[in-house]
Design a protein around this motif. Structure first.
Motif, PDB file in Angstrom:
ATOM      1  N   VAL A 126       3.288  -1.262   3.952  1.00  0.00           N
ATOM      2  CA  VAL A 126       2.870   0.088   3.580  1.00  0.00           C
ATOM      3  C   VAL A 126       4.134   0.925   3.427  1.00  0.00           C
ATOM      4  O   VAL A 126       5.011   0.907   4.293  1.00  0.00           O
TER       5      VAL A 126
ATOM      6  N   TYR B 150       1.259   5.110   0.748  1.00  0.00           N
ATOM      7  CA  TYR B 150       0.654   6.165   1.558  1.00  0.00           C
ATOM      8  C   TYR B 150       1.400   7.454   1.212  1.00  0.00           C
ATOM      9  O   TYR B 150       2.520   7.662   1.645  1.00  0.00           O
TER      10      TYR B 150
ATOM     11  N   ILE C 252      -2.962   4.524  11.121  1.00  0.00           N
ATOM     12  CA  ILE C 252      -3.618   4.139   9.856  1.00  0.00           C
ATOM     13  C   ILE C 252      -2.777   3.105   9.103  1.00  0.00           C
ATOM     14  O   ILE C 252      -3.284   2.055   8.685  1.00  0.00           O
ATOM     15  N   ALA C 253      -1.488   3.400   8.920  1.00  0.00           N
ATOM     16  CA  ALA C 253      -0.612   2.495   8.157  1.00  0.00           C
ATOM     17  C   ALA C 253      -0.533   1.120   8.812  1.00  0.00           C
ATOM     18  O   ALA C 253      -0.641   0.088   8.144  1.00  0.00           O
TER      19      ALA C 253
ATOM     20  N   SER D 175      -1.010  -0.703  -4.359  1.00  0.00           N
ATOM     21  CA  SER D 175      -2.333  -0.129  -4.132  1.00  0.00           C
ATOM     22  C   SER D 175      -2.137   1.240  -3.492  1.00  0.00           C
ATOM     23  O   SER D 175      -1.057   1.544  -2.995  1.00  0.00           O
TER      24      SER D 175
ATOM     25  N   GLY E 214       0.852  -1.188   0.000  1.00  0.00           N
ATOM     26  CA  GLY E 214       0.000   0.000   0.000  1.00  0.00           C
ATOM     27  C   GLY E 214       0.881   1.228   0.000  1.00  0.00           C
ATOM     28  O   GLY E 214       1.845   1.311   0.769  1.00  0.00           O
TER      29      GLY E 214
ATOM     30  N   TYR F 189      -7.394   1.593  -1.051  1.00  0.00           N
ATOM     31  CA  TYR F 189      -7.794   1.240   0.309  1.00  0.00           C
ATOM     32  C   TYR F 189      -8.126   2.549   1.008  1.00  0.00           C
ATOM     33  O   TYR F 189      -7.264   3.407   1.169  1.00  0.00           O
TER      34      TYR F 189
ATOM     35  N   SER G  92      -5.905  -5.676   6.728  1.00  0.00           N
ATOM     36  CA  SER G  92      -6.337  -5.821   5.327  1.00  0.00           C
ATOM     37  C   SER G  92      -5.375  -6.836   4.709  1.00  0.00           C
ATOM     38  O   SER G  92      -4.541  -7.400   5.412  1.00  0.00           O
TER      39      SER G  92
ATOM     40  N   MET H 252      -3.676  -0.869   8.336  1.00  0.00           N
ATOM     41  CA  MET H 252      -3.765  -1.426   6.978  1.00  0.00           C
ATOM     42  C   MET H 252      -2.980  -2.730   6.832  1.00  0.00           C
ATOM     43  O   MET H 252      -3.454  -3.668   6.195  1.00  0.00           O
TER      44      MET H 252
ATOM     45  N   LEU I   6      -3.364   4.077  -0.593  1.00  0.00           N
ATOM     46  CA  LEU I   6      -4.102   4.336   0.647  1.00  0.00           C
ATOM     47  C   LEU I   6      -4.593   5.765   0.563  1.00  0.00           C
ATOM     48  O   LEU I   6      -3.826   6.648   0.176  1.00  0.00           O
TER      49      LEU I   6
ATOM     50  N   TYR J  63      -9.602   4.829   4.110  1.00  0.00           N
ATOM     51  CA  TYR J  63      -9.844   4.864   5.565  1.00  0.00           C
ATOM     52  C   TYR J  63     -10.770   6.034   5.881  1.00  0.00           C
ATOM     53  O   TYR J  63     -10.807   7.025   5.155  1.00  0.00           O
TER      54      TYR J  63
END
Length: 194
Positions: A34, A7, A21-22, A103, A5, A130, A29, A25, A105, A132
């Motif tokens: 990340v 970010y 948050i990271a 992906s 992910g 993804y 998930s 994830m 974030l 949040y």
């Protein structure tokens, strides 16, 4: 192939909200890592409050040092300015496409304006998002509501902002609990945002 992910942000400075948050994830998930992609200072917009790239990178490095699934990335430092997410994704795909699938974030607030991003359709074609939760006004466009590549992750709502931290640090308030300890030490030693 490892699921990563990305970010994106200036991380000026990185704070516990970013880490929460990271980490959420990679733990809750199917993302395995990340990468904090630090946005470089635009040569066209010199913002007094934006620390030099290497200082922001150093703070992200300090913040993620004890989290093996979180990484600091300087990938955008060497790309042409201004940086568009699509260009960074194309570059990463060419360079690491065999090893990683990438992906994005993003906060729910960004999803509401995602249709204004350069080549947003191409981003969605090749990558998953993804998302949040954020407390924000506005409406998510209907084309993104049940999109098969957009995944809403029930992460904690983190309404801490780097702007708030900078402003209040300058005003002499104690903002230390909002930062990872190593980031606080670096920021304090360097006397940033005073």
């Amino acid at each position: 192939m490892k699921k990563v992910g990305l970010y994106f942000g200036t991380f000026n400075p990185i704070h516990i909200g970013h880490l929460v948050i990271a980490n959420h994830m990679v733990e809750f998930s199917d993302l395995e890592e990340v990468w904090f992609v630090i946005t470089p200072q635009s040569p066209f917009k010199v913002k007094q409050s934006l620390l030099a790239d290497h200082h922001r990178y150093q703070m992200v490095q300090e913040a993620v040092a004890e989290y093996p699934k979180l990484k600091a990335s300087t990938i955008e430092f060497d790309l042409p300015q201004p940086n568009y997410t699509i260009d960074t994704l194309v570059y990463l795909q060419e360079k690491f496409g065999e090893q990683y699938s990438f992906s994005l974030l993003m906060g729910e607030d960004n999803l509401k304006n995602f249709h204004k991003w350069k080549n947003y359709e191409a981003i969605l074609e090749g990558h998953h998002l993804y998302v949040y939760p954020r407390i924000s006004g506005g409406v998510t466009p209907s084309e993104f509501k049940n999109h098969k590549k957009i995944h809403k992750v029930d992460a904690p709502v983190m309404e801490i902002s780097s702007t708030f931290i900078r402003k209040n640090h300058k005003a002499g308030k104690n903002i230390r609990p909002l930062l990872p300890e190593a980031v606080w030490k670096y920021l304090d030693e360097m006397n940033f945002y005073r």
